[in-house]
Design an enzyme around this catalytic site. Sequence first.
Site, PDB file in Angstrom:
ATOM      1  N   ASP A  49       0.885  -1.141   0.114  1.00 28.59           N
ATOM      2  CA  ASP A  49       0.063   0.072  -0.001  1.00 28.59           C
ATOM      3  C   ASP A  49       0.970   1.258   0.038  1.00 28.59           C
ATOM      4  O   ASP A  49       0.714   2.156   0.802  1.00 28.59           O
ATOM      5  CB  ASP A  49      -0.869  -0.101   1.239  1.00 28.59           C
ATOM      6  CG  ASP A  49      -1.522  -1.306   1.468  1.00 28.59           C
ATOM      7  OD1 ASP A  49      -1.972  -2.020   0.427  1.00 28.59           O
ATOM      8  OD2 ASP A  49      -1.884  -1.554   2.622  1.00 28.59           O
TER       9      ASP A  49
ATOM     10  N   GLU B 249     -11.453  -0.017  -1.604  1.00 35.40           N
ATOM     11  CA  GLU B 249     -10.476   0.678  -0.446  1.00 35.40           C
ATOM     12  C   GLU B 249      -9.423   1.269  -0.898  1.00 35.40           C
ATOM     13  O   GLU B 249      -9.118   1.287  -2.297  1.00 35.40           O
ATOM     14  CB  GLU B 249     -10.027  -0.783   0.423  1.00 35.40           C
ATOM     15  CG  GLU B 249      -9.004  -1.654  -0.409  1.00 35.40           C
ATOM     16  CD  GLU B 249      -8.760  -2.855   0.416  1.00 35.40           C
ATOM     17  OE1 GLU B 249      -9.519  -3.077   1.347  1.00 35.40           O
ATOM     18  OE2 GLU B 249      -7.901  -3.616   0.011  1.00 35.40           O
TER      19      GLU B 249
END
Length: 846
Positions: free
Chosen positions: A52, A301
Site C-alpha cells: 500500500d 479501499e
Amino acid sequence: MRKNVTKKLAVATLAFSLAVSAAGVTNNEQASAAKVDNPPAEPTFSNATVHDPSIIKTGNTFYVFGSHISAAKSPDLLHWSNFANGYTTPGNTLYGDLSKTLAGSFKWAGENDADSKGGFAVWAPDVIWNPKYVNKDGSKGAYTLYYSTSSTYIRSAIGMAVSQKIEGPYEYTDTFIYTGFTKDKAFDANSQVDKKWTNTNIQTLIDQKKISAENPAWFNENGSYANQQYPNAIDPTIFYDAKGKMWMTYGSWSGGIFVLEVDQKTGKPIYPGKDGKTKDGRMIDRYFGTKIAGGYGKSGEGPYIQYNKDSGYFYLYMTYGGLAANGGYNMRVFRSKSADGPYVDARGHQATWPANTSNDEYGNKLIGNFLFDSKVGDPGKEQDYGYVSPGHNSVYTDPKTGQLFLVFHTRFPGRGEEHELRIHQMFINKEGWPVVSPYRYAGEQEAKVSDKMITGDYQFVDHGSDSSPAIKEASAIRLNEDHTITGELQGTWKKKGTNNAELTIGGKNYTGVFVKDWDPMSKQYVMTFTALSDQATMGWGSRLPDASDTQVIEDVYGELELSGTSGITANLELPTIGSRGTTINWTSSNEQIIAANGQVTRPESGSSAVPVTLTARITRGSETRTKIFEVTVLPYTNAQLTAQYSFDQNLNDSTGQHGAGELTGDRLDRPATVSTLTYGTGVHGQSAVLDGTTGIRLPNGLIHSNSYSVSMWVKPEQLNLYSPAFFGAADSDHWISLLPRGTAGDNTMLWAGSTPWYDASTGMKIPAGEWSHLAFSVDQGNVTVYVNGKETFTGTGFPDRFSASDNASFGLGVNYWDTPFKGELDELQVFEGSLTPAQLAELSSK
C-alpha cells in the site's frame, strides 16, 4: 485495502525519446531518431517491499510509506531501498516506542487486541509536508503522517503524527476518526475494549459543539455498528483542491469511501456538524463527512484523490477485490469536477453504486491480473511478465514535466504472497482519462511516433472489468500497414497527432497513446500502446521484433524442446501455441501411452519401458515445419514405505525406521500445553484428535530426497484457512504444507513457499466432519495431488525442499505461523518414490 495502506508518488526522468523515420523529418525529429538508434543502456532496478505504498518527494529523494510500518526511498523511482523496521519496538524507525507513541489510537484498536492479538495493526500511512501546520512552539510547517490502526474489519481509528524530518521519529498528535463503535457496552472476541460510542472522541466533539449529537442511524436495531452504510476508518490520504483547500479521503469496504475538509493549521478534519444530502442525493454525515464511493459491504479501499490542473478533474483511485494473490485485487478510477463528488467512470456510472449490486461494472479498470506469457519462439521465452492482485495505489505528478505516475504494490503469477513496489507511467487520453503504461517505469518519455514504428506483431491484453483471480492472458494480434488488425482478434488502428492511439479490437473502441517502454522479456525498448476502451477496460499492446513467417517458424522450431525424453514418468506439457500465434499440432505413435495432449499412461510395475514418437507440426500462414521427438515412458515402480503413524494409542512409527512423534503447542516450535493426546475412532483403528491448540512434531529428517510421497486420512472439524494437515520445512523460507483449506479459492491444496511459491490446488474443498483421503507424490519436480484416490492436480516445477537437508522439521496440524488444524488424522504414511495407481487405490480404500 481491507488491511493495508497507500499513497503519493514522485518521479525522476531519464532522457529517452521515441524514434521516427528519418525521411522527411524536422531537425528535432532527426535528433529524436538518433536517440533511438542509440537507445539508453539497459535500465537497472532495485526492488523494495512496501504494501500500500504512499509516495512523497522531498528534496531529491522519493519516499514511499506503507502498511505494517514499511517504508523505502529512491533517488530516481527505479532504485529503491527499504529503511523502516516494521513493528520493532522500542527503537521503531518511525515512532520510537511504538506502543507509547500511538497509545492514543491503540486505546481503541490495533495493539494486542482482537484480530491484532499478539501484535500490532498499523495501516495506511500517508505523509505530506504541510507548510501551514502550527507546531507546539508556534512555528509553521511539519511532515504530517496520517495512519490507521485496526482490530477488526470495522473497529478502526485514524490518527496523525508529526515530525520535522521525513524519516521521523514522528510524535503523536491526535486520533480523530473512530469506527466500529456500538450504542451500548459491547466487546469483540479476544478484546477488552468497550466499543460503546462514548469511548471515542464523539462525546468530546458534542461537548465542543462541533457536532450536534450522536447519530441514531450509526447503529443497527441491535445496537451494533451500521457498517453497511458507514465507513471503516482506515486508508486515509490527503489531497488539495484547485483553491488550495486540504481534504482527507478514507474508508474501506463497509459503508464506502468518505471525504472531509481538513484544517491546515491543525491537520485535523473539519466535521460537517450536521447531517445532509448532496445535490445528487449522497449522504453527508455530521461526523464521517460526505460519501463519495462504495458501500453496502462491497470491495473498495485504498482511496486516493489527485487534482489534475490540465484536465480540470479530480481523479479518485480505488482498489477492488481481496489483497491476497487469489483475491483479484485491481485498481479503478473515477473523476469529478468537485473534491466531494459526484465521481463517475467513463460510462457515466457513479462511484456510489446501489445496494445489492456487483461493483464489477463500476469504475475504469486500470490494472488487474494479467500475463504476457512468452511463447515458444518469442524473444526471452524463458521469462513471463505479469502481475496478480496489483493495487492500493498512489499517484504522483511531476510539477516540472507534468509526467504522471501510478505507484502500487503487486504480487506475481506463481510467487504466492510475495509482493513488491511498482511504478508505471500514466498518460491522459483525449477523453481526459488516465491510461497506464504496460511496463514499469524505466525513464521513458512520450515522443512523436510514425506508422512505420507502430506496424508489427503485438501481444495484447484487455484487463476486463471483473475482480476475479483469473489471469488475463495475452492474445496475438498484428497491426498492419493498411491500418487493419488481424490475428486472434480483429479490428482497426490509427495514430493521431504525435502519439495518440485509436484502436478497435474485438469489438471494443480504445483511445490512448503509443509509447516505447522497456520490455523485460526481450530486454529492449519496444513500441507499446495503452488505451481505455468504451467499456471502461484497459487494453495493452506490446510489439514484438519484426520477423517473417519463415523466421518465426524457425524460431519456434529451434526453441521447441522436451526434457527428460529418455525417462518419462509424468504428463508432458506440449505447447500448442508458439510465437505470434504460431500453431503447434502434436501426434503420437502410441496414443495409449502418450496422448496428443501430453497425457501419459505409464506401464504397470514389472512391465518394460515403452518407446513413443511424438511429432510436432509447426504452422504459421502458409509455412509449415515438423519436429520429431523420440521419448521413452518408464513403468511404475512401487514407492517404498519409510514411515507409518497409525495413532493406535501411541505416536510410534510402526516401520521402526523413525522415532515417535511428540506433542507440540499451537506452533511447531512451541512446547505442548497438554501431556496426553486424545484418540478417536479412525478409518483403520484409532485416530489422533487435535483440538486446535496442539499438534504433533514428527522426527526430523523424515523426508530427505526430492522423490517422496505422503498419504493420510483427514477429518477436519473446522476448515480454517492455512491450517495444515501435514507440514515440512527445511527452514522458514523452504517448506511444504498440505492444506484442507488453502489460499487458491479456499480449495484443498499442496502449498510450497516461500522461495519460490507453488500452488498445487485440487480445485475442490474436502468437507468438514467427514473422512477424506489426501495424498501427494513429488518426483524430481513433478507433483501429483490426490483426493480420495482421484488425481486432482498434476504439475511440474515443484520446488526441491528436502534433498539438501537431513534435518528438516515435520509436523501434523501445526506450522510456525498459522491457526492449528482442528479435527482428526489417521494413517499417516511416508514413502520414498511416487505412488503407483495400485498403491494409491489400496491406500485410499476404507
